[in-house]
Design a protein around this motif. Structure first.
Motif, PDB file in Angstrom:
ATOM      1  N   LYS A  20       0.725  -1.128   0.110  1.00 49.51           N
ATOM      2  CA  LYS A  20       0.008   0.000  -0.043  1.00 49.51           C
ATOM      3  C   LYS A  20       0.743   1.197   0.117  1.00 49.51           C
ATOM      4  CE  LYS A  20      -3.723  -2.167   2.539  1.00 49.51           C
ATOM      5  NZ  LYS A  20      -4.228  -1.988   3.968  1.00 49.51           N
ATOM      6  N   TRP A  21       1.935   1.251   0.632  1.00 48.60           N
ATOM      7  CA  TRP A  21       2.952   2.367   0.737  1.00 48.60           C
ATOM      8  C   TRP A  21       3.585   2.743  -0.405  1.00 48.60           C
ATOM      9  CZ3 TRP A  21       5.124   0.450   6.155  1.00 48.60           C
ATOM     10  CH2 TRP A  21       4.012   0.628   6.852  1.00 48.60           C
ATOM     11  N   LEU A  22       4.319   1.560  -1.094  1.00 56.63           N
ATOM     12  CA  LEU A  22       4.893   1.801  -2.198  1.00 56.63           C
ATOM     13  C   LEU A  22       4.546   1.504  -3.459  1.00 56.63           C
ATOM     14  CD1 LEU A  22       7.885  -0.086  -0.286  1.00 56.63           C
ATOM     15  CD2 LEU A  22       7.773   2.479  -0.782  1.00 56.63           C
ATOM     16  N   MET A  27       9.083   6.185  -5.983  1.00 59.19           N
ATOM     17  CA  MET A  27       9.243   6.127  -4.455  1.00 59.19           C
ATOM     18  C   MET A  27       9.789   4.575  -4.117  1.00 59.19           C
ATOM     19  SD  MET A  27       6.094   5.837  -1.311  1.00 59.19           S
ATOM     20  CE  MET A  27       5.462   7.188  -2.125  1.00 59.19           C
ATOM     21  N   LEU A  28       9.622   3.716  -4.998  1.00 60.24           N
ATOM     22  CA  LEU A  28       9.893   2.319  -5.032  1.00 60.24           C
ATOM     23  C   LEU A  28      11.655   2.378  -5.107  1.00 60.24           C
ATOM     24  CD1 LEU A  28       9.271  -0.620  -4.094  1.00 60.24           C
ATOM     25  CD2 LEU A  28       9.309  -0.616  -6.812  1.00 60.24           C
ATOM     26  N   LEU A  37      11.520  -4.770  -8.260  1.00 63.33           N
ATOM     27  CA  LEU A  37      10.932  -4.396  -9.456  1.00 63.33           C
ATOM     28  C   LEU A  37       9.525  -3.799  -9.297  1.00 63.33           C
ATOM     29  CD1 LEU A  37      12.004  -7.171 -11.869  1.00 63.33           C
ATOM     30  CD2 LEU A  37      13.101  -5.313 -11.417  1.00 63.33           C
ATOM     31  N   PHE A  38       9.261  -2.721 -10.141  1.00 61.64           N
ATOM     32  CA  PHE A  38       7.963  -2.168  -9.978  1.00 61.64           C
ATOM     33  C   PHE A  38       7.064  -2.726 -10.933  1.00 61.64           C
ATOM     34  CE2 PHE A  38       4.322   0.829 -11.168  1.00 61.64           C
ATOM     35  CZ  PHE A  38       4.303   1.325  -9.703  1.00 61.64           C
ATOM     36  N   PRO A  39       5.793  -3.083 -10.594  1.00 62.12           N
ATOM     37  CA  PRO A  39       5.307  -2.795  -9.320  1.00 62.12           C
ATOM     38  C   PRO A  39       5.577  -4.133  -8.203  1.00 62.12           C
ATOM     39  CG  PRO A  39       3.382  -3.886 -10.655  1.00 62.12           C
ATOM     40  CD  PRO A  39       4.653  -3.841 -11.468  1.00 62.12           C
ATOM     41  N   ASP A 129      19.910  12.043  -3.004  1.00 71.00           N
ATOM     42  CA  ASP A 129      20.017  13.611  -2.982  1.00 71.00           C
ATOM     43  C   ASP A 129      18.505  14.142  -3.334  1.00 71.00           C
ATOM     44  OD1 ASP A 129      20.187  13.082  -5.545  1.00 71.00           O
ATOM     45  OD2 ASP A 129      22.142  14.113  -5.710  1.00 71.00           O
ATOM     46  N   CYS A 130      17.893  13.253  -4.129  1.00 69.24           N
ATOM     47  CA  CYS A 130      16.445  13.595  -4.676  1.00 69.24           C
ATOM     48  C   CYS A 130      15.437  13.290  -3.394  1.00 69.24           C
ATOM     49  CB  CYS A 130      16.030  12.996  -5.990  1.00 69.24           C
ATOM     50  SG  CYS A 130      15.977  11.110  -5.548  1.00 69.24           S
ATOM     51  N   ASN A 131      15.821  13.117  -2.339  1.00 65.30           N
ATOM     52  CA  ASN A 131      14.946  12.987  -1.225  1.00 65.30           C
ATOM     53  C   ASN A 131      15.046  13.844   0.023  1.00 65.30           C
ATOM     54  OD1 ASN A 131      13.129  11.536   0.365  1.00 65.30           O
ATOM     55  ND2 ASN A 131      13.595   9.393   0.004  1.00 65.30           N
TER      56      ASN A 131
END
Length: 169
Positions: A20-22, A27-28, A37-39, A129-131
């Motif tokens: 649910k969170w990822l 974000m993953l 791997l997404f999803p 660095d993007c977070n």
């Protein structure tokens, strides 16, 4: 009033919360680089849980709210008892609860566990660095930048830099 936060060992059923969170590819990627791997799927989480069970130097944790509902998760890995060091990773807080200080509290609890129960003197983690929100969270919990790798990870058409942060020696 500050919410109660508890830690307990990660259980396989906690994966339903991670699912649910990822839900976002970016974000993953920030959570795990290319480890999943997404999803994200149940099968991937089953493999992750088995990895944790079979690795004597890694432990998964779930943060629970006052009702015992999972609100966050992380793992400790690369436990080195001789050099008294451990690495925190796969840190995530329920998206709907971000900005309330839960991440800082969860990471502070992880530090306390590492120091008091495992006897660690050096605790590390990485953050892209993007977070910047996550980086601020870790700084509030007492982590300092030790090393920076520019363009450490390629995500789609971006290059993310990576900070190694350390708590303790």
């Amino acid at each position: 009033m500050e919410q109660i936060l508890r830690l307990r060992p990660y259980k396989r059923e906690d994966g339903t919360y991670l699912l649910k969170w990822l839900t976002d590819r970016r974000m993953l990627g920030m959570w795990c680089r290319e480890h999943f791997l997404f999803p994200l799927s149940d099968g991937q989480l089953d493999r992750y849980y088995k990895e944790l069970e079979n690795d004597p130097y890694a432990f998964g944790f779930t943060a629970l709210n006052e009702r015992g509902v999972p609100v966050g998760s992380f793992r400790m890995s690369r436990v080195d008892y001789e050099n008294k060091s451990v690495h925190l990773g796969f840190i995530v807080i329920d998206q709907s609860l971000r900005g309330q200080g839960l991440g800082e509290r969860m990471v502070s609890m992880a530090v306390r566990y590492g120091k008091e129960f495992l006897g660690m003197e050096r605790i590390t983690l990485n953050v892209f660095d993007c977070n910047p929100g996550a980086r601020r969270c870790y700084e509030k919990a007492g982590f300092k930048e030790e090393q920076y790798k520019k363009e450490d990870f390629a995500f789609e058409d971006e290059q993310w830099g990576n900070y190694l942060m350390v708590y303790g020696k």
